[in-house]
Design a protein around this motif. Structure first.
Motif, mmCIF file in Angstrom:
data_model
loop_
_atom_site.group_PDB
_atom_site.id
_atom_site.type_symbol
_atom_site.label_atom_id
_atom_site.label_comp_id
_atom_site.label_asym_id
_atom_site.label_seq_id
_atom_site.Cartn_x
_atom_site.Cartn_y
_atom_site.Cartn_z
ATOM 1 N N ASP A 82 0.865 -1.184 0.000
ATOM 2 C CA ASP A 82 0.000 0.000 0.000
ATOM 3 C C ASP A 82 0.901 1.234 0.000
ATOM 4 N N VAL A 85 1.472 3.051 3.456
ATOM 5 C CA VAL A 85 2.105 2.368 4.583
ATOM 6 C C VAL A 85 3.615 2.341 4.338
ATOM 7 N N THR A 115 -1.241 -4.337 1.855
ATOM 8 C CA THR A 115 0.048 -4.104 2.503
ATOM 9 C C THR A 115 0.660 -5.428 3.008
ATOM 10 N N MET A 220 15.332 -7.742 4.567
ATOM 11 C CA MET A 220 14.503 -6.588 4.188
ATOM 12 C C MET A 220 13.227 -6.984 3.436
ATOM 13 N N THR A 222 11.239 -9.341 4.720
ATOM 14 C CA THR A 222 10.486 -10.083 5.734
ATOM 15 C C THR A 222 9.585 -9.149 6.532
HETATM 16 N N1 SAH Z 1 4.401 0.001 1.348
HETATM 17 C C1 SAH Z 1 4.844 -1.347 1.668
HETATM 18 C C2 SAH Z 1 5.872 -1.369 2.783
HETATM 19 C C3 SAH Z 1 7.198 -0.744 2.416
HETATM 20 S S1 SAH Z 1 8.406 -0.962 3.664
HETATM 21 C C4 SAH Z 1 3.634 -2.200 2.047
HETATM 22 O O1 SAH Z 1 2.548 -1.663 2.233
HETATM 23 O O2 SAH Z 1 3.789 -3.431 2.171
HETATM 24 C C5 SAH Z 1 9.147 -2.478 3.127
HETATM 25 C C6 SAH Z 1 8.807 -3.601 4.096
HETATM 26 O O3 SAH Z 1 7.496 -4.095 3.827
HETATM 27 C C7 SAH Z 1 9.694 -4.824 4.008
HETATM 28 O O4 SAH Z 1 10.892 -4.649 4.743
HETATM 29 C C8 SAH Z 1 8.796 -5.891 4.632
HETATM 30 O O5 SAH Z 1 8.841 -5.763 6.049
HETATM 31 C C9 SAH Z 1 7.400 -5.464 4.180
HETATM 32 N N2 SAH Z 1 6.903 -6.197 2.996
HETATM 33 C C10 SAH Z 1 6.396 -5.644 1.878
HETATM 34 N N3 SAH Z 1 6.011 -6.595 0.998
HETATM 35 C C11 SAH Z 1 6.262 -7.789 1.580
HETATM 36 C C12 SAH Z 1 6.092 -9.171 1.175
HETATM 37 N N4 SAH Z 1 5.575 -9.490 -0.027
HETATM 38 N N5 SAH Z 1 6.495 -10.140 2.031
HETATM 39 C C13 SAH Z 1 7.010 -9.819 3.244
HETATM 40 N N6 SAH Z 1 7.199 -8.549 3.671
HETATM 41 C C14 SAH Z 1 6.835 -7.542 2.860
#
Ligand code: SAH
Length: 252
Positions: A82, A85, A115, A220, A222
């Motif tokens: 998202d 987020v 997200t 990163m 996870t």
């Molecule tokens: N805007 C993104 C978040 C960005 S910060 C969202 O809404 O998901 C990046 C972090 O998001 C990563 O370090 C991890 O913690 C998480 N993340 C995003 N996609 C992911 C996925 N497919 N699997 C696991 N963690 C994820």
């Protein structure tokens, strides 16, 4: 043509986890901007301009997107999960607040996405079934002391805690420090979930406990979820347990 800017959430990875509205916005854009890894997920048309940016240049990327919209382009600025987020939407509004007045008159929209926290929770059962909070462990944009304070207070308030950005090559052991801190407030039996690359071919989900969690590495990609005192594991004969947090809580 009147320009526009939409900050589009691409979801956690797979194309079918993108909303129809997000897909339609990307398809209708004249210009697609984003971090390389996100833009690579898309199949731009031959009439679309693609602008690829380095991940560290978030404000620069936001300003470039706004400039193109002012020029009359229909801009899609893409963001993983998202966009609101820990994503690009806040960078755009920060640029608008500090930028030229013309940017405030622009047609700016946010197109939501699934997200990481929600994708991870869906794989695990229902760990976010009761009150929860989300904390980014990255100290690139805030001091580590503030992160520790928020972890402590979230643990004291007995929230389920979703941790974004738990570790990176530059910060390999902050997640271990976070687990150490949380052990002062939660029992060793507390469920800890590590959801890596959810929805991607190399997806890897681990369910462990706070007492055992230090040895499991997070990176990163996870998302880490730490249970509350009410979060429960249901063992299964095959595979990992279901984890859920009941919807009602009794205060003793
Ligand atoms: N805007 C993104 C978040 C960005 S910060 C969202 O809404 O998901 C990046 C972090 O998001 C990563 O370090 C991890 O913690 C998480 N993340 C995003 N996609 C992911 C996925 N497919 N699997 C696991 N963690 C994820």
């Amino acid at each position: 043509m009147k320009g526009s800017l939409t900050i589009v959430g691409l979801g956690p990875g797979p194309k079918d986890w993108m909303t129809g509205a997000a897909t339609a916005t990307v398809d209708a854009a004249t210009d697609i901007l984003g971090y390389e890894a996100y833009v690579r997920r898309l199949v731009p048309g031959s009439d679309q301009s693609v602008h690829i940016f380095d991940n560290r240049e978030e404000l620069h990327r936001a300003r470039r997107a706004l400039e193109l919209a002012v020029e009359g382009r229909r801009v899609a600025l893409v963001s993983g999960g998202d966009p609101g987020v820990f994503g690009m939407a806040a960078a755009v509004f920060e640029a608008v607040e500090t930028g030229p007045p013309a940017w405030r008159a622009l047609d700016i929209r946010v197109e939501p996405g699934v997200t990481g926290m929600l994708a991870a929770a869906a794989r695990l059962g229902a760990p976010l079934g009761h009150d929860f909070c989300a904390i980014s462990l990255s100290d690139n944009l805030k001091p580590w002391t503030l992160i520790e304070r928020r972890l402590q207070l979230a643990a004291e308030a007995d929230f389920v805690i979703a941790l974004y950005n738990p570790a990176s090559k530059a910060r390999p052991d902050q997640i271990v420090r976070a687990f150490q801190l949380l052990r002062h407030y939660r029992p060793d039996t507390t469920p800890v979930m590590l959801a890596r690359a959810v929805g991607r071919p190399d997806e890897d989900i681990t369910v462990t406990t706070l007492g055992a969690a230090g040895s499991h590495v997070a990176d990163m990609r996870t998302l880490v979820i730490i249970g509350s005192s009410a979060t429960s594991m249901i063992p299964r004969p095959d595979g990992r347990p279901w984890v859920y947090t009941p919807r009602s809580v009794e205060v003793s």
